[in-house]
Scaffold this active site. Structure first.
Site, PDB file in Angstrom:
ATOM      1  CD  GLU A 183      31.534 -49.118 -86.728  1.00 10.50           C
ATOM      2  OE1 GLU A 183      31.853 -49.883 -85.670  1.00 10.50           O
ATOM      3  OE2 GLU A 183      30.652 -48.314 -86.382  1.00 10.50           O
ATOM      4  CG  ASN A 272      25.949 -43.065 -76.481  1.00 16.13           C
ATOM      5  OD1 ASN A 272      27.026 -42.656 -76.816  1.00 16.13           O
ATOM      6  ND2 ASN A 272      24.938 -43.403 -77.643  1.00 16.13           N
ATOM      7  NE  ARG A 274      26.645 -39.153 -74.549  1.00 16.20           N
ATOM      8  CZ  ARG A 274      25.880 -38.904 -75.673  1.00 16.20           C
ATOM      9  NH1 ARG A 274      24.877 -38.540 -75.488  1.00 16.20           N
ATOM     10  NH2 ARG A 274      26.219 -39.472 -76.765  1.00 16.20           N
TER      11      ARG A 274
END
Length: 613
Positions: A183, A272, A274
């Site tokens: 990217e 994320n 988590r």
């Protein structure tokens, strides 16, 4: 209801979760590799199950072994922590299929967001299919996992292929998934994220912002909450995008939505699925226990309609066993002492523990809260400066200087902070009296055996090397009828672990701790040198030595003795603590010796190759 929880992780996060479980009356189970047999998280758990082996791929990344461990120990729930299998949908399914409670988001949400490529597709953002000169610089990034592993900035078109291969290898080792993507690399931005917490009843909490712009190797070093300097409009936009991402995946549990902020514009990076390493700063400003809330959500409880109001400011610094001045090389050895007073300390190590080669070199997270940002930053810098850290080289001095740097104190930092300021932040500043204090403490112990003489004598001489810069220092002192003496100072007090000196009217106290040939004087680390150096301890010019213990994972294609090499050319790659470290030719010349081969484990200082000019 959760009665017994297994944590499928290690280190400080396992210890952190166990502390919450004790407060809630929940029994705990640890899993451990052979390298972690006597680790702190194992000692703190109520029960532990061995995962044979040492490498992550053989232990903490083996989901089937972890499920069997939970069943054998009688656990009814598994918490993945962060890293390893925490964002692995197949592991989450295996936990649920085994009839256990999964303390995390649904596998479908993990699949949608844990892969960065799929997350971007869900939000209509496409990675680069092919890199051209106009696209540079670009960022090569692992699709799975995080923590900066499997990530490379590429500025030259000819380096794209090699960095893709290196990123794949590192990602496969760290996460069990070698998928990478490319990217655009946006320079000069701030890394800002939003903590979210969602339940199964449709409530999604955006729990403030965090700024994590100070990073090395794309891994965060200092984090704070709330992110300073954001307008109310931009904060509201970040909240809106974070909640949208959670609702799009019917998210449950704790998660983090990350952005790169440039000016007043936010660019989505990833989600994320988590708990994050930096979650304590959010806990501190909201007065919450995010682990306890994760467990509550996993049990099906509903969150209140709105979170509590935030208060004050919190800053976290990650204390690593690493040498920032040597390419952030991780360090190993015995941690003789670790004490940071006046702030919260989350650690996976205790005094006497060994820091090995297999895992991340983070020793602890130090977290300070105060009513204002200025007060919180000052509090944390002072606590780290006074900390007792005896063992391998750490980044403590870098952290203190970073917290006191004008760009940080004035909240003008971005993700290029260390690219601009690392040399100044790692310059060695030695207390000129530290070597003398070490010598006097040593002399005090030996003076009990008759060091003083009744005739004039030459001064006693001791030599030390300061760590990590390697500079040698020679100090001189005398045994006199009145005790120990040295030029230019008054020895007010001399003991084996405490020296008080007065110089130019200023009295200073030095705490001294000795472990073998290592001497710790306040915040200075010294190595006592022999009186007569070993004349055979010389290396051939051009020798490439292993900067840390690790495993040789790759040697450059076609590289053999006799090959012509150019200065800076990559020769081989060494993996240590889940990071790949590139060993390059120091000069342009000929490779006259090559002692490295893939799979070879080496100790620090091992001879890898020799390049002659």
């Amino acid at each position: 209801m959760i009665h017994t929880l297994l944590v499928a992780n290690r280190g400080e996060i396992a210890c952190r979760i166990f502390r919450t479980c004790r407060d809630l009356g929940i029994s705990t189970v640890a899993v451990h590799s052979d390298a972690d047999t006597d680790a702190l998280h194992v000692r703190e758990a109520d029960a532990a199950v061995r995962l044979p082996g040492a490498a992550p791929a053989d232990t903490y990344l083996r989901g089937e072994l972890i499920v069997k461990a939970a069943q054998a120990a009688g656990a009814d729930a598994i918490h993945p922590g962060y890293g390893f299998l925490s964002e692995n949908a197949d592991f989450a399914r295996s936990v649920i299929d085994a009839g256990l409670i999964w303390v995390g988001p649904p596998p479908e949400a993990i699949e949608a967001m844990a892969s960065k490529t799929r997350a971007k597709e869900l939000l209509g953002i496409a990675p680069l299919a092919e890199v051209t000169e106009d696209d540079l610089p670009v960022l090569v990034k692992a699709a799975a996992g995080g923590g900066g592993r499997g990530m490379r900035v590429v500025r030259e078109l000819g380096e794209v292929k090699g960095e893709l291969e290196a990123a794949r290898a590192e990602a496969l080792s760290a996460f069990g998934d070698g998928e990478v993507f490319v990217e655009p690399y946006i320079e000069g931005g701030r890394h800002v994220e939003v903590q979210i917490l969602a339940d199964a009843h449709g409530t999604v909490w955006p729990l403030g912002t965090r700024d994590c712009s100070l990073q090395r190797r794309h891994q965060k070093v200092i984090e704070e909450a709330p992110a300073p300097g954001l307008t109310p409009e931009l904060t509201a936009k970040l909240y809106e995008m974070a909640v949208q991402a959670a609702r799009a995946t019917e998210y449950r549990g704790a998660g983090t939505v990350e952005f790169l902020v440039v000016g007043g514009t936010a660019h989505f990076l990833e989600m994320n699925t988590r708990l994050q390493v930096e979650h304590p700063v959010t806990e501190e400003i909201f007065g919450l226990d995010l682990v306890a809330l994760q467990l509550s959500v996993a049990e099906g409880e509903a969150l209140p309609a709105a979170p509590p109001e935030s208060r004050g400011h919190a800053v976290e610094a990650r204390l690593y066993a690493e040498d920032p001045a040597a390419g952030w090389a991780p360090q190993t050895g015995t941690l003789h002492g670790l004490s940071v007073s006046g702030v919260r300390l989350d650690s996976g190590y205790a005094d006497g523990d060994t820091i090995g080669i297999h895992y991340d070199p983070m020793l602890a997270k130090a977290v300070a809260w105060a009513p204002t940002r200025t007060a919180a930053v000052r509090k944390l810098a002072g606590a780290l400066e006074r900390a007792r850290i005896h063992g391998p080289v750490t980044n403590r001095d870098l952290l203190v200087r970073s917290l006191r740097h004008p760009e940080f104190t004035e909240a003008r930092m971005d993700t290029g902070f260390y690219d601009r300021h690392l040399p100044g932040l790692t310059a060695v500043t030695l207390d000129p009296y530290a070597p003398l204090a070490a010598a006097l403490a040593d002399a005090h112990g030996r003076s009990r055996f008759g060091g003083w003489r009744n005739v004039p004598s030459q001064p006693q001489v001791k030599r030390y090397r300061t760590e990590p810069d390697g500079e040698e220092h020679e100090v001189r002192y005398w045994h006199t009828r009145g005790g120990l003496a040295a030029e230019g100072v008054v020895v007010v007090h001399a003991g084996p672990d405490r020296i008080v000196l007065e110089a130019e009217g200023v009295r200073r106290t030095y705490e001294v701790s000795v472990h073998g040939d290592r001497v710790y004087v306040g915040g200075t680390t010294l190595t006592a040198l022999p009186r007569f150096p070993d004349p055979t301890a010389r290396q051939e010019p051009g020798s490439l030595l292993a900067p840390m213990p690790g495993t040789v994972v790759r040697v450059a294609d076609g590289l053999a003795e006799g090959a012509a090499v150019e200065a800076g050319q990559p020769l081989l790659w060494l993996e240590a603590m889940k990071m790949e470290h590139r060993i390059t030719a120091p000069v342009t010349g000929t490779l006259t010796a090559l002692h490295a081969e893939p799979g070879r484990q080496v100790e620090v200082g091992a001879l890898l190759a020799v390049v002659s000019d």
